[in-house]
Scaffold this motif. Structure first.
Motif, PDB file in Angstrom:
ATOM      1  N   ASP A 242      18.239  30.997  63.748  1.00 10.85           N
ATOM      2  CA  ASP A 242      18.279  32.010  64.897  1.00 10.85           C
ATOM      3  C   ASP A 242      17.416  31.508  66.079  1.00 10.85           C
ATOM      4  OD1 ASP A 242      18.313  33.211  62.776  1.00 10.85           O
ATOM      5  OD2 ASP A 242      16.643  34.393  62.275  1.00 10.85           O
ATOM      6  N   ARG A 243      18.546  32.197  67.168  1.00 10.99           N
ATOM      7  CA  ARG A 243      18.131  31.737  68.640  1.00 10.99           C
ATOM      8  C   ARG A 243      17.185  33.064  70.132  1.00 10.99           C
ATOM      9  NH1 ARG A 243      22.149  28.521  67.039  1.00 10.99           N
ATOM     10  NH2 ARG A 243      21.747  26.349  67.582  1.00 10.99           N
ATOM     11  N   TRP A 244      16.439  33.622  69.139  1.00 16.94           N
ATOM     12  CA  TRP A 244      16.269  34.996  70.061  1.00 16.94           C
ATOM     13  C   TRP A 244      15.031  33.747  71.025  1.00 16.94           C
ATOM     14  CZ3 TRP A 244      15.750  39.496  70.292  1.00 16.94           C
ATOM     15  CH2 TRP A 244      15.994  40.673  69.612  1.00 16.94           C
ATOM     16  N   GLN A 245      15.239  34.180  71.617  1.00 15.90           N
ATOM     17  CA  GLN A 245      14.469  33.462  73.856  1.00 15.90           C
ATOM     18  C   GLN A 245      13.864  34.353  73.937  1.00 15.90           C
ATOM     19  OE1 GLN A 245      15.038  30.174  74.147  1.00 15.90           O
ATOM     20  NE2 GLN A 245      15.933  29.313  72.251  1.00 15.90           N
ATOM     21  N   PRO A 246      12.423  34.146  74.101  1.00 17.75           N
ATOM     22  CA  PRO A 246      12.192  32.951  74.265  1.00 17.75           C
ATOM     23  C   PRO A 246      11.123  33.108  73.597  1.00 17.75           C
ATOM     24  CG  PRO A 246      10.284  33.987  76.057  1.00 17.75           C
ATOM     25  CD  PRO A 246      11.755  35.112  75.710  1.00 17.75           C
ATOM     26  N   VAL A 247      10.652  32.346  72.017  1.00 15.67           N
ATOM     27  CA  VAL A 247       9.031  32.962  71.483  1.00 15.67           C
ATOM     28  C   VAL A 247       7.807  31.599  71.966  1.00 15.67           C
ATOM     29  CG1 VAL A 247      10.884  33.162  69.462  1.00 15.67           C
ATOM     30  CG2 VAL A 247      10.088  30.368  69.933  1.00 15.67           C
ATOM     31  N   GLY A 248       7.019  32.667  71.284  1.00 17.17           N
ATOM     32  CA  GLY A 248       5.502  31.541  71.743  1.00 17.17           C
ATOM     33  C   GLY A 248       5.115  30.947  70.460  1.00 17.17           C
ATOM     34  N   PRO A 249       4.035  30.989  69.960  1.00 23.56           N
ATOM     35  CA  PRO A 249       3.267  30.150  69.032  1.00 23.56           C
ATOM     36  C   PRO A 249       4.873  29.840  67.702  1.00 23.56           C
ATOM     37  CG  PRO A 249       2.302  31.920  68.869  1.00 23.56           C
ATOM     38  CD  PRO A 249       2.835  31.909  70.171  1.00 23.56           C
ATOM     39  N   ILE A 250       5.069  28.512  68.013  1.00 23.93           N
ATOM     40  CA  ILE A 250       6.182  28.425  66.114  1.00 23.93           C
ATOM     41  C   ILE A 250       4.901  28.069  65.244  1.00 23.93           C
ATOM     42  CG2 ILE A 250       7.844  26.741  65.999  1.00 23.93           C
ATOM     43  CD1 ILE A 250       8.535  27.722  68.688  1.00 23.93           C
ATOM     44  N   VAL A 251       5.756  27.835  64.151  1.00 22.78           N
ATOM     45  CA  VAL A 251       4.761  27.068  63.282  1.00 22.78           C
ATOM     46  C   VAL A 251       6.916  26.243  62.318  1.00 22.78           C
ATOM     47  CG1 VAL A 251       5.788  29.439  60.865  1.00 22.78           C
ATOM     48  CG2 VAL A 251       3.767  26.934  60.806  1.00 22.78           C
ATOM     49  N   GLY A 252       6.472  25.058  61.725  1.00 22.97           N
ATOM     50  CA  GLY A 252       7.204  24.614  62.076  1.00 22.97           C
ATOM     51  C   GLY A 252       6.473  23.337  60.876  1.00 22.97           C
ATOM     52  N   VAL A 253       7.439  22.950  60.064  1.00 21.80           N
ATOM     53  CA  VAL A 253       7.881  21.411  59.647  1.00 21.80           C
ATOM     54  C   VAL A 253       8.222  20.960  59.554  1.00 21.80           C
ATOM     55  CG1 VAL A 253       7.741  21.491  56.740  1.00 21.80           C
ATOM     56  CG2 VAL A 253       6.820  23.549  56.933  1.00 21.80           C
ATOM     57  N   VAL A 254       7.149  19.767  59.748  1.00 24.64           N
ATOM     58  CA  VAL A 254       7.950  18.213  60.397  1.00 24.64           C
ATOM     59  C   VAL A 254       8.480  17.425  59.419  1.00 24.64           C
ATOM     60  CG1 VAL A 254       7.669  16.483  61.777  1.00 24.64           C
ATOM     61  CG2 VAL A 254       7.039  19.087  62.475  1.00 24.64           C
ATOM     62  N   GLU A 255       9.589  16.131  59.375  1.00 21.31           N
ATOM     63  CA  GLU A 255       9.253  15.596  58.174  1.00 21.31           C
ATOM     64  C   GLU A 255       9.857  14.173  59.242  1.00 21.31           C
ATOM     65  OE1 GLU A 255      12.704  16.638  55.546  1.00 21.31           O
ATOM     66  OE2 GLU A 255      10.722  17.850  54.544  1.00 21.31           O
ATOM     67  N   ASN A 256       9.850  13.008  58.349  1.00 17.37           N
ATOM     68  CA  ASN A 256      10.083  11.133  59.135  1.00 17.37           C
ATOM     69  C   ASN A 256      11.221  11.604  59.582  1.00 17.37           C
ATOM     70  OD1 ASN A 256       7.380  10.992  60.045  1.00 17.37           O
ATOM     71  ND2 ASN A 256       6.656  10.123  57.948  1.00 17.37           N
ATOM     72  N   ALA A 257      12.332  11.351  60.177  1.00 11.60           N
ATOM     73  CA  ALA A 257      14.159  10.970  59.984  1.00 11.60           C
ATOM     74  C   ALA A 257      14.348   9.988  58.871  1.00 11.60           C
ATOM     75  CB  ALA A 257      14.310  10.796  61.638  1.00 11.60           C
ATOM     76  N   GLY A 258      15.002  10.718  58.068  1.00 13.88           N
ATOM     77  CA  GLY A 258      15.788  10.050  57.105  1.00 13.88           C
ATOM     78  C   GLY A 258      15.147  10.034  55.720  1.00 13.88           C
ATOM     79  N   ARG A 259      14.153  11.164  55.653  1.00 12.93           N
ATOM     80  CA  ARG A 259      13.422  10.906  54.434  1.00 12.93           C
ATOM     81  C   ARG A 259      14.079  11.762  53.231  1.00 12.93           C
ATOM     82  NH1 ARG A 259       7.943  15.646  53.535  1.00 12.93           N
ATOM     83  NH2 ARG A 259       8.339  15.534  51.866  1.00 12.93           N
TER      84      ARG A 259
END
Length: 259
Positions: A242-259
């Motif tokens: 989704d591309r609502w712009q702009p957003v404020g704080p974001i919660v995300g899940v991060v993985e190391n590349a290639g995981r």
């Protein structure tokens, strides 16, 4: 000997097939369960993403290393890619001012950047009790703002929003079952001190219907409304960005590349 050996291998293979069919042994080729999935509940469509604070790398994001708000998921994903990381999931994580700054408490990597907002006012944020979603090495939770401030919890990450959807197993007293306002909504609930459930409606729903999802379907004792109308989701596993712009704080899940 050769015949007996082959017969033993056949018996072992049949036993494995039986265990797999019973769900007791996963085959080596089985794909891992997806964190995000579609859900139809009580006639409405949702997307639900579930993570474990003990094993999944959850973070809150607001500004990049240069101090500029990320403003969107594409910008955040690109920034992480430059340091060899992958954004596996993201969702707007609380209400914000026109300059993208959080309206209430915001803690990132153990540092309080914005203090808690305990003022009264208009709008959903001030439909008290509002609450705090927090997580880190000690697990995760959703708690009423005043209670959180008195608890002394030292969270690695925290964001304030409102109103609470579910409070100790009961729907917020000001969220009426007769309410008729329908909007796209997103929120978060926590179970067992570490299972985090994010949900976003894929069609407009009432506050009460959305709160009931967390209470009745997910069995979350406490859940928090994150926002409505501008609610958005980044879930590459579902082909969604989704591309609502702009957003404020974001919660995300991060993985190391290639995981």
């Amino acid at each position: 000997m050769g015949i007996m050996f082959k017969f033993s291998k056949l018996l072992a293979a049949l036993a494995s097939i039986t265990l797999i069919s019973l769900g007791l042994l996963a085959p080596a080729w089985a794909a891992p369960a997806q964190a995000c999935r579609p859900l139809v509940e009580n006639g409405s469509r949702y997307t639900v993403c579930t993570y474990d604070a003990r094993t999944d790398k959850l973070q809150l994001f607001w500004r990049d290393p240069g101090g500029k708000p990320y403003g969107g998921y594409d910008t955040l994903a690109s920034s992480l890619k430059q340091v060899g990381k992958t954004l596996a999931f993201a969702m707007n994580a609380g209400m914000y001012h026109p300059d993208s700054s959080p309206v209430g408490l915001y803690i990132e990597e153990g540092r309080q950047i914005i203090p808690a907002n305990t003022r009264s006012g208009a709008g959903n944020f001030h439909l008290k009790p509002n609450g705090i979603f927090y997580f880190g090495r000690g697990g995760a939770g959703v708690m009423e703002t005043e209670r959180f401030l008195k608890s002394g919890i030292a969270a690695d990450y925290a964001t304030q929003s409102g109103p609470m959807l579910v409070i100790n197993g009961a729907i917020h007293p000001k969220i009426e079952p007769t309410g008729t306002s329908e909007k796209i909504r997103n929120g978060v609930g926590v179970k067992d001190g570490h299972i985090i459930i994010f949900a976003i409606s894929d069609e407009p729903v009432t506050f009460y219907k959305f709160a009931s999802l967390f209470r009745d379907t997910f069995n979350c004792p406490n859940a928090l409304f994150l926002d409505g109308s501008i609610s958005s989701l980044y879930a590459p596993s579902l082909g969604r960005a989704d591309r609502w712009q702009p957003v404020g704080p974001i919660v995300g899940v991060v993985e190391n590349a290639g995981r």
